[in-house]
Design an enzyme around this catalytic site. Structure first.
Site, PDB file in Angstrom:
ATOM      1  N   SER A 144      33.603 -14.746  13.369  1.00 13.57           N
ATOM      2  CA  SER A 144      32.580 -14.522  12.344  1.00 13.57           C
ATOM      3  C   SER A 144      31.836 -13.239  12.682  1.00 13.57           C
ATOM      4  O   SER A 144      31.817 -12.815  13.848  1.00 13.57           O
ATOM      5  CB  SER A 144      31.601 -15.696  12.319  1.00 13.57           C
ATOM      6  OG  SER A 144      30.408 -15.398  11.620  1.00 13.57           O
ATOM      7  N   TYR A 157      26.488 -22.105  16.406  1.00 11.87           N
ATOM      8  CA  TYR A 157      27.647 -21.600  15.650  1.00 11.87           C
ATOM      9  C   TYR A 157      27.947 -20.155  16.009  1.00 11.87           C
ATOM     10  O   TYR A 157      29.081 -19.801  16.341  1.00 11.87           O
ATOM     11  CB  TYR A 157      27.385 -21.724  14.151  1.00 11.87           C
ATOM     12  CG  TYR A 157      28.471 -21.098  13.302  1.00 11.87           C
ATOM     13  CD1 TYR A 157      29.667 -21.765  13.073  1.00 11.87           C
ATOM     14  CD2 TYR A 157      28.307 -19.825  12.740  1.00 11.87           C
ATOM     15  CE1 TYR A 157      30.671 -21.191  12.309  1.00 11.87           C
ATOM     16  CE2 TYR A 157      29.300 -19.242  11.976  1.00 11.87           C
ATOM     17  CZ  TYR A 157      30.483 -19.933  11.763  1.00 11.87           C
ATOM     18  OH  TYR A 157      31.479 -19.358  11.024  1.00 11.87           O
TER      19      TYR A 157
END
Length: 274
Positions: A144, A157
């Site tokens: 990400s 995350y």
């Protein structure tokens, strides 16, 4: 797809998290190249819907919950029972948009298992299976843009994706010059169910305007994979953001992330059951 013409690619791919979003789009992209598929996720009905869109190739469906310990080994054994895996797409993962102390440990433990531990386990099994092979093999790990900095309200995350990025880039360098290629993909905001499931979505105008489609990310992923790229960040805005953050202090970059992402929603949805 003409940019893929003449590339020597594998014949069979395992795609995790293939029931929707980026995973489903990658599955369709691979099918268009004539690659047979093993699709896995927790929900069989959703996998069957994706499989129906993957035309002209053999598609095997395996339900698995990679948020559970030892699930990776069981999945790998089942996936390779019908033949070798030439392409591994480690896409499965989830996150939540909340303060760390507002989420119970069970959810965090599942996130760590799914985003990192199972990914590493599958990577190890894949690498070991190709040690003695002269055939081309490709591993793709989905990280990400959050891997480039800390992200308040997505602390665990983003940290897990920083792990995925560093792990993947090291593997790429270790296998440079061998038939095994490892590519890390760092998407930014993507139009998938991730945002609703994470309790996010109340984003700034900038965040909403910069979102890409899952198909866009999937095409960039396969192109980077076949090109043997080390890391790719799909989308111009995301590229600029990841490049520009190196010129900011880490504290200031974190503050900007908070402003761009806005505030969490009031209710964090429960994790869907398999």
């Amino acid at each position: 797809m003409s940019s893929y013409t003449g590339v020597n690619i594998g014949k069979r791919a395992l795609v995790t998290g293939a029931s929707s979003g980026i995973g489903a789009a990658i599955a369709r992209e691979l099918a268009a190249l004539g690659i047979d598929l093993v699709l896995t996720a927790r929900r069989r009905d959703a996998l069957e819907d994706v499989a129906a869109t993957c035309k002209g190739v053999k598609v095997e469906i395996l339900t698995a919950d990679l948020g559970r310990p030892d699930a990776a080994r069981t999945l790998w054994d089942s996936a390779t029972a019908s033949g070798p895996i030439d392409i591994l797409i480690n896409n499965a993962g989830f996150g939540y948009f909340r303060r760390f102390d507002e989420v119970d440990w069970a959810r965090d433990a599942e996130l760590i298992q799914l985003n990192m531990t199972s990914l590493v386990a599958l990577a190890r099994l894949f690498v070991d299976s190709h040690k003695a092979s002269a055939e081309r093999a490709h591993m793709v790990n989905i990280a990400s843009t959050g891997a480039y900095q800390s992200v308040p309200h997505m602390a665990l995350y983003a940290a897990s994706k920083a792990f995925v990025r560093n792990f993947s880039e090291a593997l790429h360098d270790e296998h440079h010059g061998t038939p095994l290629s490892v590519t890390c993909v760092c998407p930014g905001g993507t139009k998938t169910a991730f945002h609703a499931e994470s309790g996010g979505g109340d984003y700034s105008r900038i965040a909403n305007a910069s979102m890409n489609s899952a198909d866009f990310v999937a095409h960039a992923t396969i192109r980077a994979m076949l090109g043997g790229k080390r890391t790719v960040v799909p989308g111009l805005f995301n590229k600029l953001s990841c490049f520009g953050v190196r010129f900011l202090t880490r504290r200031f970059a974190s503050r900007i992330a908070s402003q761009v992402l806005g505030q969490p929603r009031f209710v964090l949805p429960a994790r869907s059951q398999p």
